[in-house]
Structures are given as C-alpha cells and as structure tokens.
Design an enzyme around this catalytic site. Structure first.
Site, PDB file in Angstrom:
ATOM      1  CE  LYS A  78      -3.937   2.191   2.681  1.00  0.00           C
ATOM      2  NZ  LYS A  78      -4.667   1.880   3.882  1.00  0.00           N
ATOM      3  CB  SER A 159      -7.865   3.616   2.773  1.00  0.00           C
ATOM      4  OG  SER A 159      -7.180   2.971   3.502  1.00  0.00           O
ATOM      5  CB  SER A 183      -8.546   1.168   5.680  1.00  0.00           C
ATOM      6  OG  SER A 183      -9.215   2.298   5.837  1.00  0.00           O
TER       7      SER A 183
END
Lengths: 493, 95, 495
Positions: A78, A159, A183
C-alpha cells in the site's frame, strides 16, 4: 501462466521451495498481469526492475535451499508505507515526488523475510476514505462487476482499495494494507479476499504515513486465511522505534490454523443488527453462525451496548489526530510547494492545493474539535465513549473467544455513487470501526455472494493479541463457506 | 452547534488551508453534517468515565542516551522543494 | 541606615503614588544530554547546519518519537533539587502551531500532567534578607529549530539542529517583586541546575532563556493584567526589561488606560519592550495527548535512587560552610554559588595536614584569587594556581613561615610563574624571621636611630607606635614576624 497466478501465497511458497518454479518466473508473471490489469488502477507505482532484481537474489538463495519464510514471493505494498528510494505518495498531491530516504519497519521485515516488491498500490488519500475514490491518482477499480450490469465500475472499498483490487485481480500474490477504521477489512469484503487487522501494536507503525496514530495498524490482504497467517508473520514484530509497538514475541500464526472451533465460544452481538441492513447480509451472518455451530462452536448472544456510538466517536478522534499528523505537510521539507508572499501564505497555498476535499474536511473537523472551548465537548467526550466501547469488548471477551459479525453493511457500490455525501460514506465502516477504537484484531473472510453476484465478507473479532485464535476461527469459517466464486475478469488467465 | 462561513474560514486559517470562496459554502454544509452526526455522543452518559487515549497495556519505553542518529544533512534536505545548501528555505519570516 | 532602607519593599513611584511589581518567570533550560529528547541525534552547540538532525527531527512522514531516559532522569533530578513533587504519571501532549522552525507542526510538551509539580527556591538577597519563590511546575518539551533571516534578501533559512533538543520549562509562581529579586532567582536556579548537572546554564548559547511575566498593582491590591516578555537571554536584560515594562504599564494606568494581555519582545539595543502582535493572531494550540507516546510512568524506586544520588545542593552547602568553617553568610554564599568554586575552596581547606584556617582560606579565594582571575579575565578552571598550590601557601602562612604581606608577594609570583609557594619562599629567602635575638637587634637599631621620636612617644604620642613597627618591618625586609615585633617594641618603648 494462469496456473502460476492461481497459486496462493502458501502454494507459491511450496512451489518455489520444491523448485517447481522460480521467483523470477513468478515475478514476471505478476508484472505481466499488472500490465494487463492497468484498468484496475490498482498501482500508483510499479517497481518492475527492483522486483526482478530482488527475485534474482531470491532465486540464488532458494537454489541453495536458503531463504526466509516469504522467499521469492512477489507482493504489493500500500502506498502509505515509506519505501526507500521509491516514490511514496499516500495517494496525495502534497507528497509529489517524495522518495523517502528510509524504509518502513513492516516492509523492511517483509524484504528481510524474502518477499519481492512489485510496487505501491492505490489508496484513499492519506487512507481517508472507504472507496478509494479520494485518491489523487484516481479511483482503484474493483475486479468484480454486478451480474446484471457488467458495465458499471464498482469501488474496491477503501482505504486499501488498490491492495484489495490487486490481490483480487491476481495482480499481486498478497499485499499490505493499513486499517484505521476498517480500511483492510471493508475492501477485503468488497473484493472477495481475506483482510486482517492485527491488534494495535502488533505491527510497527514506523515508516507508515500516519493518519490517526492511536488507530492505525498494518495488516495482510491475501487470498486465504493461511496466506494471511503467513504474511502476518512476515510483517509483525516488536519495534523499539515505535513507542506503541507491543514488546511481545511473534507466535507462529500458521500453527494451529486447522485446529477447528470445537469448544470455542463465539459471540453474536445484537447491536450489529442495525436498521436498514440488507436482508442478504443478515442472512449471510446467520449462515455464518450456523457454520461455526456446525463446526462445534458454542454460540453466545452478547451485547456490545455502545456500538452505535463507535462511528461518531471515530469521526472525532480520527480527524483530531489527523489534523495534527498532517501539519507536517507544509511545503518546506518534502513534497509539493505552492509559493506565497509570506510563510503563512505559502503554507495555506501549499496545503490548499495539496490536500483533496475529504482530507481538508477531516483536517477542519479535527482542528475544530481540538480548539479552545470545544475540546471537552468533542474530543474528551469521544475519548470517554471510547473507554466505554473498549469496556464492552473487555466484558464480552470474558465469556467468548471470538465475535462474529458482518464486515460491511452493503456489497460494493458504483464509483461515484456516494462521493457527494461524506456521512453516508462514513456508514460503510459501521461494523469495522468499533474494533479500531478498542485496539483489537479482526479479520474479514469472503463468505458468500450478494443477489447482485458480488462478494460479501464476514468478520471475526478477537481479544488483544489473540490473532492465532482469531485465524483459527477464520479458517473454520473459510472452510465452511468454501467461497470459490471469481470475478469474471479472471476468466481465461 | 452549527458552524457559519466565518467560523469555517477561521478554522481554515488556523489549519493553514486556503479554501477558496466558492468551496467554502459546500464545506460549511459538509462540516455541519459531520458535526450533526457526531453530536449523537451527547446521548451517552460518560459521568465518571476516564478518557481512553491509548489502547496498549504497556508502559512508555525509554531509550538509552546515546548519539545514534543524524550526521546526514544531505538526506535531511534530499526532498526539499527549495533547499539552500544544507538549509531549508522559506519565504522570509519577519519578526 | 542602609539596612533600614533595604527593608523597604521595592516600589516604583508614579505620578499618582507608589506601584508594586509582580513578576513570574518561565525559564527554558536545555537539558544536559548527549542526544535529543525523542531522537538519537546529537545536541552539541554550534554544529554545521542540519548535521544533528535525524529523520524524526525533520518530521519525515511516518517517523515516531522514542523518549530519552536520561532526559527524564534529569527532569526528576531537577524537580528533587527544587524540593518539588515528582509526578509518578505524566503525559506528553502535542502543542499545535505552524512555524518555520517547527517541522512537525506541533511541539511535544506536557500540558495538564507535567512530570514535576510544585516546589520552592530559596533566595538570599544582597541586603541580607531571604525569601522563597514558589515553583508552579516543571515539564519536559522539545526545542524548536532556528531560522536565519540574514542569509538571503527574501528568504529565511532553516536549521533544525536544535529541533527536538530536550528543554525543561520551569515555571515560577508570581512571587517575585523586584528586578533584583528576579535576578537573584535566576542566579539561584542556574546555580542549582549547574550543581546537579542538568543544564549548563549558558545563557549566551541559549541554554537558559527566560519568558518574563510582568504586571503592576497598587500595594496590597489584587493582580493586575500581565504582559509576557519572550526569550530574554541575559540576567541584565531581564532586569532592564522588567524595569522598562513596569514603567510602561504604570504610565498607561496612570493615564487612565488599561493593559492588554499580550506577548512582547525585549529589544536589547533600545532597552525597551515592544508588542509582538504579528505572532499573536489566532493562537489556539489545540493541546491533546500525543498518540505516538504512552503515559510516562516513574517507579518510586527510581525516584528514590535519583534522590540519593543528588550532590549536596547550594543551600545545604552554604549552611555547612557557615557552621563547619565559621564563614559569614556572604562568604558562604559567594563560595557556594558555583559548585566548582565550592569544590575548589574545600580542596584548599581539606588538603595538606587539614589544619588550614577556613576563614583565611575563604578570604584568599574570594579576594586574592578571584581578584587576580578577574583582572586576567580567567575562569576558575583556567586558574594558573591550583587548589593544591593555594593550600601550600596557606600552610606557609599558617605555620608562620611567611607573613600575610609576604604571602601576597608570593601569591603574585605564583600567578606569574606557576611555581609553588615553598619554592618561591626558599628561592627568594622570604622566610619570616621569628628569631627573638635577630628581631631585637633590629628593634634596638630602629630605636637608637630615632631617639627623638622615642622621647615623643614616651611623652604621650601613642600614635607613633605604628611608625616604629613600619621601620622595623622595613629594615627586616618584611620578613620579621609582626607579632613579635609588636611585643618587643611595646616592651622596649615602655622601658
């Protein structure tokens, strides 16, 4: 090719160790797949050269029978984790061109364990969002499409949307995510993969771009529960550079995975049965309860009475911390600068241009709730309610081993459907946020399909540092659910 | 509690965010919606409840006093948009 | 007369009557430590720009603070030396504001729960009075970086070497009533910090900086509105700033105005304070507990250990110098203000056979040694005469080998050449003559040469005795034992 990409993390590890394939071959297959799935917008940066160079080193080790537990396995990161010399953006304009001269502890652990970096995945800007639509680099796209509408692009959740999309679309063998309010788990639920948020303090936060420091926690996003256990072992560990990192040894999360749930007590919290929850989700939840019961668990009705207040609590605490954490983005030491006549103007211009609308909303809310005259009414109040939420869980875990609930209140929605209403968007995290406030571990396991043919996840929550038990329950659920559906885009690879 | 445009503008100044006038109005609406949402907390009785700031159970770790870091000004200013030698530069500050 | 005057409290006479000053101090003292409060970068003064900066100090994304144990210990030591309550649980907060030299956009400080609570400092004032100044609190916090404004026409340059260095903010109660008391307080605080080694007290290098809160009131009335004068970096400037500021406030009040509570700056060149309105706008620090840190918990055993390891503090040492050595309050205070001086003095007194006269030694250290060092612009540490050598001189003085007058000459020679006293006395033949026969011969000669004066003396002109002593000493080259000279002269003149 398809065969290689179909290997999950554990299977790929075994194949590498058995010499059935090489890290280079596997890495090339993923790099090709990343190119073929550019329309998912899952990656912000692909580090192909670095991946192949790392794979080469891995192959040398593997050939000698050496290497770490993740040796040669290509994974995605990420783009909230700082990676040395590699563009790190947090999906924000304000970090334009930022190449950290350091490597986050979690990624450093992963490379130390032998993993290969494919690239940096898309996310909501500064991890603030539940759909990946707040990214400066555009939304990541869910590999899944509704059965009755193959045209409409769906969100992968957020997210950690890029990581979810990459893993679900076979553009990474596994990926790291971070979970501040859901997330990891919500996008895992939306894309039919496994996503785990460990206990706060299990993975170091050092080198992860901070959103809300008391809630942020890194975790694995994988295809299976066993993969999650393997990946987590590579990420976790005490870090003296993070004062909140737990000074505990890392157990073998893969051991005992198949021990089943016989004799375990599973709590079912009545407050998660919220108004307006789609019947299919309620039904799947009931199905999950049956599966665990059939597997030998004892089902216990429990109450977590302050659950309804978790979201409002979260939307005070997270923005408050964020407003302070994001003060450092001021155009002086890295990233974007928009000039101004004075220092104050330069700051305001830079931050006004560099942060997107959702980030600005949260900075303003956070600034407001901490400001003189409002601190007690908002921030202190929220911290007190946070105490009560934690107390609910502490009491529950006195009688149960794990708690079962849905991951999210809906299946994946269309890109653009909820962007205009921030509060509606926040409701996506209604089932995931309580855990973050309490600091506990949780995992989303793909458990079924909605009427529209989209994946739905069930969430297992555990007590502090009881990830091993949590994974055991998740594995039992995974076995019973036997989720085998695949997005249509995977046909023919 | 409801925020007006002037209050939002002053919060934006405090947060060093340039919010152009045409974006201020919708921002006021969004923030009031969020504040309206979080004000549910007023329903919770928190008398005698201690605020929870940290969820970890351990004590603050303390490191030994030794010089283990620094000595690399080039890394410190590597990403600076406007470095001046080993300094950062900003618009002149008048005191 | 002087005493009666000084017993009067300090007042400033305005046009409409006397005014009383109320002063409180926030002293920022740099903690003596090798590395910074929350990072492993060095703290030394005067390094190359940004060379003592870690990625944490530069507030790179994802960087986290880890506290320095020694800085915590230093704060506890200081608290103990200020007779203060040590809080076993304290909390670090973020103080949020934007500034060029504050890379995180917040300063890690302690707000609601500081590490040290209420304490006290005892002052000995020059007029002999003593008073107590309350300490409100002491907390740990990070220093900011430095902005350089003179390097470029339109830009300020930022150096973060100081960013993150540990500071103790020591907040006094508004117990001070005059510029002199304030100066005495700063000196005393500095003395304590230097004794226990928690701050070097170097105001020129910025290791100690003062924010001064000043208000005025009619004697006996409630507190007036105060102004805070920021960052004053010498004791003299603090005194000047207070005087200027008090007079400014009195003028406003006497003209019927009111005081705005504000932050002001002291302009040392003009000797005045002026408003810092530019920095005033919209200060709302939004303190909240730093979520990157946990509460700091101190084990009582650790506090006890730190307490046990504290050196003798200035007050205790002063009291002991008075009782053990019979020194006056003034001499004891002067000798104990600096630990190095007190150590030096005690090395003189306790060295050798241990029979050195402590009062004579005190006089020699305070007047002869310090006089000479001052003249030469030297610190005690650079003294050409060691405590040992001074002790040697004391021994010669003590056993009558040389007289006090000769000792001064010997001491001058010691300063000059670095030789020890015995060698100089030997070389120059300065040994005191205590042989009765030899002195008697000189006395006889002097009396014989001055028969007229002998007659005058015997006729009642007592004052001439000094003349005979002087002549005798002169003739002996200063070496005659003055006591014996006195005795012999008295006897012979009486005869």
């Amino acid at each position: 090719m398809g065969g290689l990409l179909d290997l999950d993390l554990v299977a790929a590890r075994d194949a590498l160790r058995a010499g059935e394939t090489t890290s280079t071959e596997l890495t090339r297959a993923y790099l090709d797949r990343i190119e073929a799935t550019r329309n998912l917008n899952a990656y912000i940066t692909v580090t192909a050269d670095r991946a192949l160079a790392m794979a080469k080193v891995c192959d040398e080790k593997l050939a000698k029978g050496e290497g770490g537990p993740l040796e040669g396995l290509p994974i995605a990161v990420k783009d909230l984790f700082c990676t040395e010399g590699v563009l790190t953006t947090a999906a924000s304009h304000i970090l334009d061109g930022f190449k950290p001269p350091y490597e986050s502890t979690v990624t450093s652990n992963l490379w130390g364990a032998g993993a290969v970096m494919l690239g940096k995945t898309n996310l909501d800007e500064f991890a603030m969002g539940s759909s990946n639509e707040t990214s400066y680099y555009g939304p990541a796209v869910n590999p899944w499409r509704a059965a009755d509408d193959a045209e409409t692009k769906l969100v992968p959740g957020g997210s950690s949307g890029g990581s979810a999309s990459a893993v679900a679309g076979r553009a990474a063998l596994a990926a790291t995510g971070t979970d501040t309010g859901g997330s990891i788990r919500q996008p895992a639920g939306f894309t039919g993969i496994v996503g785990m948020r460990p206990t706060y303090g299990r993975c170091s936060r050092w080198g992860i771009v901070a959103f809300a420091s008391s809630l942020d926690q890194a975790g694995p996003m994988t295809r299976t529960v066993a993969d999650a256990a393997l990946m987590l072992s590579g990420m976790a560990g005490h870090d003296p550079k993070d004062s909140t990192s737990a000074p505990l040894p890392v157990p073998d999360f893969s051991a005992g995975l198949e021990d089943g749930v016989k004799g375990l007590r599973i709590g079912v919290p009545k407050e998660y049965r919220i108004d307006g929850m789609p019947a299919e989700i309620e039904k799947l939840w009931a199905q999950g309860v049956e599966w665990l019961k059939d597997a030998g668990a004892e089902i216990v009705d429990i109450s977590l009475p302050h659950t309804p207040y978790a979201l409002p609590t979260y939307y005070i605490i997270a923005p408050a911390e964020a407003s302070s954490n994001l003060a450092r983005y001021d155009g002086v030491r890295y990233g974007l600068r928009v000039d101004g006549d004075s220092l104050a103007e330069m700051y305001a211009n830079t931050r006004g241009a560099g942060f997107g609308a959702e980030v600005q909303r949260r900075i303003l809310i956070g600034t407001y709730v901490l400001s003189a005259g409002y601190y007690d009414a908002y921030y202190r109040k929220a911290q007190r309610v946070r105490s009560l939420i934690r107390r609910d869980f502490d009491q529950a875990f006195e009688t149960v081993d794990a708690i079962l609930a849905p991951t999210a209140p809906s299946d994946a929605f269309a890109i653009g459907a909820e962007v205009d209403d921030p509060v509606k968007m926040y409701l996506n995290d209604v089932f995931t946020v309580p855990l973050n406030l309490a600091g506990l571990p949780g995992i989303s396991v793909p458990a079924g399909l909605s009427a529209r043919g989209l994946p739905l996840g069930l969430q297992v929550m555990g007590a502090m540092f009881e990830e091993a038990k949590l994974l055991r329950v998740a594995r039992a659920l995974e076995k019973a659910a036997a989720f085998a559906a695949r997005p249509a885009m995977l046909e023919g690879i | 509690m409801s925020l007006d445009k002037a209050t939002v503008a002053s919060i934006a100044t405090l947060a060093r965010l340039r919010v152009p006038d045409d974006r201020l109005e919708p921002m006021v609406g969004d923030l009031n919606a969020i504040l309206g949402f979080v004000e549910q907390l007023n329903q919770v009785n928190t008398d005698g409840v201690e605020p929870l700031a940290n969820v970890t159970g351990h004590a603050l770790p303390q490191r030994e006093d030794a010089v283990t870091d620094g000595g690399y000004p080039e890394r410190v200013t590597l990403n600076a948009p406007d470095p001046a030698g080993d300094f950062y530069a900003v618009p002149k500050v008048v005191e | 007369m002087a005493e009666a005057d000084s017993a009067q409290p300090y007042r400033i006479q305005g046009e409409t009557g006397p005014w009383e000053l109320v002063i409180g101090l926030e002293v920022h003292a740099q903690v003596t430590s090798k590395s910074k409060l929350f990072s492993g970068a060095a703290t030394a003064f005067g390094a190359e720009p940004n060379s003592q900066v870690s990625l944490v100090d530069a507030a790179m994304p994802g960087m986290l603070p880890v506290i320095n144990r020694e800085c915590v210990d230093q704060a506890v030591r200081t608290g103990l030396a200020l007779e203060a309550r040590i809080n076993e649980v304290s909390v670090f907060d973020r103080k949020n504001y934007f500034y060029a030299d504050l890379p995180q956009g917040y300063q890690i400080s302690q707000y609601l729960q500081p590490i040290v609570g209420e304490g006290v400092v005892h002052l000995d004032l020059e007029d002999g009075r003593t008073c107590e100044v309350g300490i409100e609190r002491l907390h740990l916090e990070q220093d900011a970086g430095k902005s350089l404004h003179d390097q470029h026409p339109s830009k300020s340059y930022i150096d973060l070497n100081r960013s993150g260095v540990a500071l103790m903010e020591i907040v006094s109660k508004p117990d001070l009533r005059s510029p002199e008391e304030t100066a005495a307080y700063i000196r005393k605080l500095r003395s304590i910090l230097r004794y226990i080694g928690t701050c070097d007290g170097n105001m020129q290098e910025g290791s100690m900086r003062c924010d001064v809160n000043v208000s005025v009131r009619r004697p006996g009335e409630g507190f007036g509105t105060r102004c805070e004068i920021k960052n004053v970096n010498s004791i003299r400037f603090v005194q000047q700033a207070i005087e200027y500021e008090a007079r400014r406030q009195i003028e406003i009040l006497e003209a019927g105005g009111t005081i705005d509570q504000e932050t002001r700056l002291f302009d040392a060149n003009r000797g005045e304070t002026r408003s810092m309105r530019s920095k005033e706008e919209a200060h709302d620090y939004r303190y909240f507990p730093d979520p990157d840190l946990l509460p700091l918990v101190l084990d009582p055993a650790r506090i006890a250990e730190l307490k046990a390891s504290l050196p003798e503090l200035p007050d205790a040492r002063k009291a002991r110098f008075m009782s053990e050595y019979g020194l006056s309050l003034y001499d004891a205070s002067s000798l104990t203000e600096e630990r190095a001086t007190a150590d030096w003095y005690e090395a003189v007194v306790k060295g050798g056979s241990g029979k050195r006269d402590p009062k004579i030694a005190a006089n020699w250290v305070l007047s002869e040694l310090f006089g000479a060092l001052n003249k030469a612009g030297l610190d005690l540490a650079d003294s050409p005469v060691s405590a040992d050598a001074m002790g040697g001189l004391m021994d010669l003085l003590g056993d009558g080998t040389i007289s006090g007058r000769i000792a001064k000459d010997v001491f001058a020679e010691m300063l000059e050449t670095g030789k020890d006293a015995a060698a100089i006395v030997e070389e120059k033949g300065l040994k005191q003559v205590s042989d009765t026969g030899a002195i008697e011969a000189i006395v006889d000669a002097v009396l014989a040469e001055n028969q007229d004066k002998v007659a005058e003396y015997r006729g009642g002109k007592d004052k001439l005795f000094g003349f005979f002593v002087g002549q005798t000493m002169k003739r002996s080259g200063g070496k005659a034992n003055p006591g014996m000279v006195n005795e012999l002269l008295k006897a012979k003149l009486a005869g």
